[in-house]
Design a protein around this motif. Structure first.
Motif, mmCIF file in Angstrom:
data_model
loop_
_atom_site.group_PDB
_atom_site.id
_atom_site.type_symbol
_atom_site.label_atom_id
_atom_site.label_comp_id
_atom_site.label_asym_id
_atom_site.label_seq_id
_atom_site.Cartn_x
_atom_site.Cartn_y
_atom_site.Cartn_z
ATOM 1 N N ARG A 1 14.141 7.036 -8.247
ATOM 2 C CA ARG A 1 13.750 6.673 -6.808
ATOM 3 C C ARG A 1 15.133 6.810 -5.844
ATOM 4 O O ARG A 1 16.184 6.530 -6.378
ATOM 5 C CB ARG A 1 13.118 5.242 -6.454
ATOM 6 C CG ARG A 1 14.208 4.287 -6.726
ATOM 7 C CD ARG A 1 13.262 2.816 -7.131
ATOM 8 N NE ARG A 1 14.251 1.841 -7.097
ATOM 9 C CZ ARG A 1 14.688 1.253 -8.310
ATOM 10 N NH1 ARG A 1 14.790 2.181 -9.523
ATOM 11 N NH2 ARG A 1 15.591 0.178 -8.220
ATOM 12 N N THR A 2 14.848 7.172 -4.904
ATOM 13 C CA THR A 2 15.942 7.049 -3.500
ATOM 14 C C THR A 2 16.763 5.744 -3.733
ATOM 15 O O THR A 2 16.060 4.669 -3.892
ATOM 16 C CB THR A 2 15.598 7.439 -2.328
ATOM 17 O OG1 THR A 2 14.639 6.608 -1.841
ATOM 18 C CG2 THR A 2 15.028 8.779 -2.354
ATOM 19 N N GLY B 1 18.192 2.454 -2.699
ATOM 20 C CA GLY B 1 17.645 1.501 -1.720
ATOM 21 C C GLY B 1 16.064 1.166 -1.813
ATOM 22 O O GLY B 1 15.672 0.284 -1.150
ATOM 23 N N GLU B 2 15.460 2.300 -2.257
ATOM 24 C CA GLU B 2 13.935 2.127 -2.504
ATOM 25 C C GLU B 2 13.547 1.196 -3.446
ATOM 26 O O GLU B 2 13.731 1.279 -4.604
ATOM 27 C CB GLU B 2 13.315 3.548 -2.694
ATOM 28 C CG GLU B 2 11.709 3.232 -2.535
ATOM 29 C CD GLU B 2 11.127 4.682 -3.017
ATOM 30 O OE1 GLU B 2 10.186 4.930 -2.490
ATOM 31 O OE2 GLU B 2 11.730 5.620 -3.628
ATOM 32 N N PRO B 3 12.833 -0.070 -3.021
ATOM 33 C CA PRO B 3 12.156 -0.906 -3.965
ATOM 34 C C PRO B 3 11.296 -0.290 -5.111
ATOM 35 O O PRO B 3 10.546 0.551 -4.646
ATOM 36 C CB PRO B 3 11.652 -1.933 -3.224
ATOM 37 C CG PRO B 3 12.027 -1.709 -1.789
ATOM 38 C CD PRO B 3 12.269 -0.395 -1.845
ATOM 39 N N ASP C 1 7.656 -0.037 -4.277
ATOM 40 C CA ASP C 1 7.381 1.060 -3.331
ATOM 41 C C ASP C 1 7.200 2.357 -4.021
ATOM 42 O O ASP C 1 6.329 3.396 -3.388
ATOM 43 C CB ASP C 1 8.478 1.032 -2.095
ATOM 44 C CG ASP C 1 8.250 -0.394 -1.439
ATOM 45 O OD1 ASP C 1 7.522 -1.162 -1.365
ATOM 46 O OD2 ASP C 1 9.169 -0.425 -0.422
ATOM 47 N N ALA C 2 8.200 2.475 -4.824
ATOM 48 C CA ALA C 2 8.249 3.977 -5.450
ATOM 49 C C ALA C 2 6.985 4.203 -6.389
ATOM 50 O O ALA C 2 6.565 5.370 -6.517
ATOM 51 C CB ALA C 2 9.771 4.171 -6.202
ATOM 52 N N ARG D 1 4.144 4.921 -4.084
ATOM 53 C CA ARG D 1 4.101 6.277 -3.627
ATOM 54 C C ARG D 1 3.736 7.139 -4.596
ATOM 55 O O ARG D 1 3.011 8.313 -4.386
ATOM 56 C CB ARG D 1 5.734 6.382 -3.056
ATOM 57 C CG ARG D 1 5.919 8.053 -2.846
ATOM 58 C CD ARG D 1 7.303 8.095 -2.050
ATOM 59 N NE ARG D 1 8.334 7.432 -3.082
ATOM 60 C CZ ARG D 1 8.918 8.099 -4.339
ATOM 61 N NH1 ARG D 1 8.366 9.324 -4.560
ATOM 62 N NH2 ARG D 1 9.891 7.613 -4.843
ATOM 63 N N ALA E 1 9.685 -5.886 -3.537
ATOM 64 C CA ALA E 1 8.986 -5.057 -2.122
ATOM 65 C C ALA E 1 8.832 -6.278 -1.071
ATOM 66 O O ALA E 1 8.027 -6.961 -1.457
ATOM 67 C CB ALA E 1 7.865 -4.355 -2.612
#
Length: 230
Positions: free
Chosen positions: A77-78, A80-82, A85-86, A89, A152
């Motif tokens: 995941r990118t 800083g992305e929780p 959230d990933a 997505r 998140a």
């Protein structure tokens, strides 16, 4: 040459599995023997078992392809992305492309395959083993995440000692894995009962978003208790 050998092995593996699933769907899993599958695939029983350790693996090996999916989503995941959230997505992307693993696929072959798996106790039990390995893989990925990265919007309190963080990762992995499984079965059952994937899509997105929101924020007290408190 190595590439050609691997390609040939994969083709043989696929042919054996497809022959098995065709027979199982036509006659029932328990009424078809491994010898029947080997004959249909034109291989020997020892060759069959060199590709599939058990009769159940002839069917549920497809779930192995998804064992690392959730863990890989967390790992890649990118910044800083929780993690939640990933993972949401990724599940929403699966719904959009009608990935069978999300249950949102109305192709007759997919519906029949899913019905075979969950309608046969030994197959469902074998799937459970794959799911357990996927859960552990996800837990390992979450343990390796920076402190708090699983959260998140402030949920999933992974503070405290290393032991507490390890437990939090295991708990979150179990909850995510169960959530994805329940969502997929819910989608499959509604399609089995007559809905189409396209007409169900928006509802499935809403269900998935709501489910991951519950993971992030918790369920809270029952509505009756909240009303009484007010």
């Amino acid at each position: 040459m190595t590439g050609l050998r691997e390609l040939k092995k994969e083709r043989t593996r696929r042919a054996i599995s497809e022959a098995a699933i065709t027979l199982f769907l036509e006659h029932g899993f328990d009424r078809v023997s491994v010898a029947d599958v080997a004959a249909a695939a034109e291989v020997s029983k020892p060759t069959l078992f060199s590709y599939f350790p058990t009769k159940e693996d002839l069917v549920v090996h497809r779930f192995a392809d998804h064992q690392e999916q959730a863990a890989e989503v967390v790992r890649t995941r990118t910044a800083g992305e929780p993690a939640l959230d990933a993972l949401l997505r990724d599940f929403l992307a699966g719904l959009a492309r009608r990935d069978p693993v999300t249950g949102l696929n109305d192709h007759p072959a997919v519906l029949a395959f899913t019905g075979l798996v969950y309608g046969t106790p030994s197959l469902a039990a074998r799937v459970g083993e794959y799911v357990a390995r996927a859960e552990e893989s996800l837990a390992e990925a979450l343990r390796a995440a920076p402190p708090g990265a699983a959260r998140a919007n402030g949920a999933a309190r992974a503070q405290g000692s290393a032991g507490a963080q390890e437990l939090a990762a295991a708990l979150l992995a179990a909850q995510v894995t169960a959530t994805q499984r329940v969502l997929a079965l819910h989608n499959w059952r509604r399609i089995r009962d007559g809905r189409t994937a396209d007409e169900l899509y928006a509802e499935a997105v809403e269900d998935a978003t709501g489910a991951f929101d519950l993971l992030a924020h918790g369920y809270g007290p029952p509505s009756g208790e909240r009303a009484a408190a007010d």
